[in-house]
Write an enzyme that holds these catalytic residues in place. Structure first.
Site, PDB file in Angstrom:
ATOM      1  N   LYS B  94      -2.793  57.719 -14.895  1.00 60.18           N
ATOM      2  CA  LYS B  94      -4.132  58.286 -14.758  1.00 60.18           C
ATOM      3  C   LYS B  94      -4.761  58.226 -16.136  1.00 60.18           C
ATOM      4  O   LYS B  94      -4.361  58.956 -17.046  1.00 60.18           O
ATOM      5  CB  LYS B  94      -4.066  59.736 -14.247  1.00 60.18           C
ATOM      6  CG  LYS B  94      -5.448  60.385 -14.207  1.00 60.18           C
ATOM      7  CD  LYS B  94      -5.418  61.837 -13.775  1.00 60.18           C
ATOM      8  CE  LYS B  94      -6.714  62.502 -14.234  1.00 60.18           C
ATOM      9  NZ  LYS B  94      -6.811  63.905 -13.826  1.00 60.18           N
ATOM     10  N   THR B 205      -6.967  72.931 -10.962  1.00 61.29           N
ATOM     11  CA  THR B 205      -7.325  74.313 -11.280  1.00 61.29           C
ATOM     12  C   THR B 205      -7.653  75.127 -10.026  1.00 61.29           C
ATOM     13  O   THR B 205      -7.311  76.313  -9.947  1.00 61.29           O
ATOM     14  CB  THR B 205      -8.523  74.330 -12.248  1.00 61.29           C
ATOM     15  OG1 THR B 205      -8.275  73.381 -13.287  1.00 61.29           O
ATOM     16  CG2 THR B 205      -8.710  75.690 -12.869  1.00 61.29           C
TER      17      THR B 205
END
Lengths: 65, 255
Positions: B94, B205
């Site tokens: 990523k 998150t």
């Protein structure tokens, strides 16, 4: 010789990266290394000679997003 | 759905940061049903703290997508990617090249350059990018086979700030896997992304900082499935005016 390991100065006796890692206690297989900003593969650690003032990064898996 | 030739069933990718404990992380991964988790690389201490975390990750059975989070230059990102490839034994990366420390928005110029270097070196790059079509094209030219446009700034939980741009990406890149990465705050945000035809969402998150991370992980998983099935079922068009859904014909006359 004095080298910088993860931003902290360390005194090492070993001449190769492999020796220095053992000396510093980084014996876990789950670490990757970079010397002066360039990746050093596991298999090359015993070939890489250290020099005074080298900057060594020793990284391990951590939580990430 | 395939990412670089690998068949993936779950359209939810989950980050591993900020959980209250390793046990809560493991529980959240399990209840999310995810097959892909993101991880990072950080400075190791001599006591080997990273090795324990690595063991926990392996036990989840998930495929690992290492990131270059926090890298601000092409060289940092490329070096980190090489370290990750050795450590996690995967060509997946990523790719984040951060351009601004307040907004954490990608430096798209550095991103394209790093993607080109890494793709040429055999990496399979998952680029964290903006929703800009031209940047998307450059990333594909650089060798990326999928794109990860942001929904909103990392960790903000604002949902999709520019749905029109994401819709344009979907229309412009019909055959490229698109993963909305960053900004998802609630299950409805994830469902919205999936309803517009995004292939997957990556979030962290929203689950880690929920009061009940495992509960939220499951809610996100259901939202992703609902949104995807809604997209595949071809939603109706919006109308400006009311249109009776009950037939008017055959109504009784009482007056």
């Amino acid at each position: 010789m004095k080298i910088i390991v993860n931003a902290k100065p360390h005194e090492v006796a070993g001449a190769t990266l492999e020796a220095a890692l053992n000396e510093l206690g980084f014996t876990s297989p789950a670490v990757a290394t970079a010397l002066n900003g360039a990746f050093v593969a596991r298999g090359k650690r015993s070939d890489v000679q250290l020099a005074e003032g080298d900057r060594l990064e020793v990284l391990a898996p951590m939580q990430g997003g | 759905m395939q990412f670089y030739g690998i068949e993936i069933n779950s359209r939810l990718l989950l980050g591993t940061a900020q959980y209250p404990s390793p046990a809560v992380l493991t529980e959240a991964v399990k209840s999310s049903g995810t097959e892909i988790i993101t991880v990072s690389l950080r400075r190791e201490t001599a006591d080997g703290s990273g090795a324990g975390f690595w063991e926990n990750l392996r036990e989840t059975g998930c495929r690992i997508l290492p990131n270059t989070a926090g890298c601000h230059s092409v060289q940092e990102a490329v070096t980190t990617a090489h370290m990750a490839r050795e450590l996690f034994d995967t060509p997946w990366i990523k790719l984040e090249v951060i351009g601004h420390s307040d907004t954490l928005q990608p430096d798209v110029f550095g991103l394209v350059e790093a993607a080109r270097i890494l793709s040429a070196d055999g990496f399979q790059v998952f680029p964290y990018t903006t929703d800009d079509l031209v940047v998307g094209e450059k990333l594909l030219e650089a060798g990326c086979e999928l794109l990860m446009p942001w929904g909103a700034p990392i960790g903000s939980g604002q949902g999709l700030r520019n749905p029109d741009a994401l819709r344009a990406m979907r229309a412009h890149f019909p055959d490229v896997p698109l993963i909305v990465d960053a900004g998802i705050g609630r299950p409805s945000d994830a469902a919205q992304a999936m309803e517009m035809g995004m292939d997957a969402v990556l979030l962290n998150t929203a689950v880690a900082k929920a009061g009940d991370p495992a509960g939220m992980a499951h809610a996100m998983a259901m939202a992703v499935v609902a949104g995807r099935e809604g997209y595949e079922a071809d939603p109706m068009e919006r109308r400006d005016m009311a249109v009776p859904s009950t037939p008017v014909l055959g109504m009784a006359e009482f007056a």
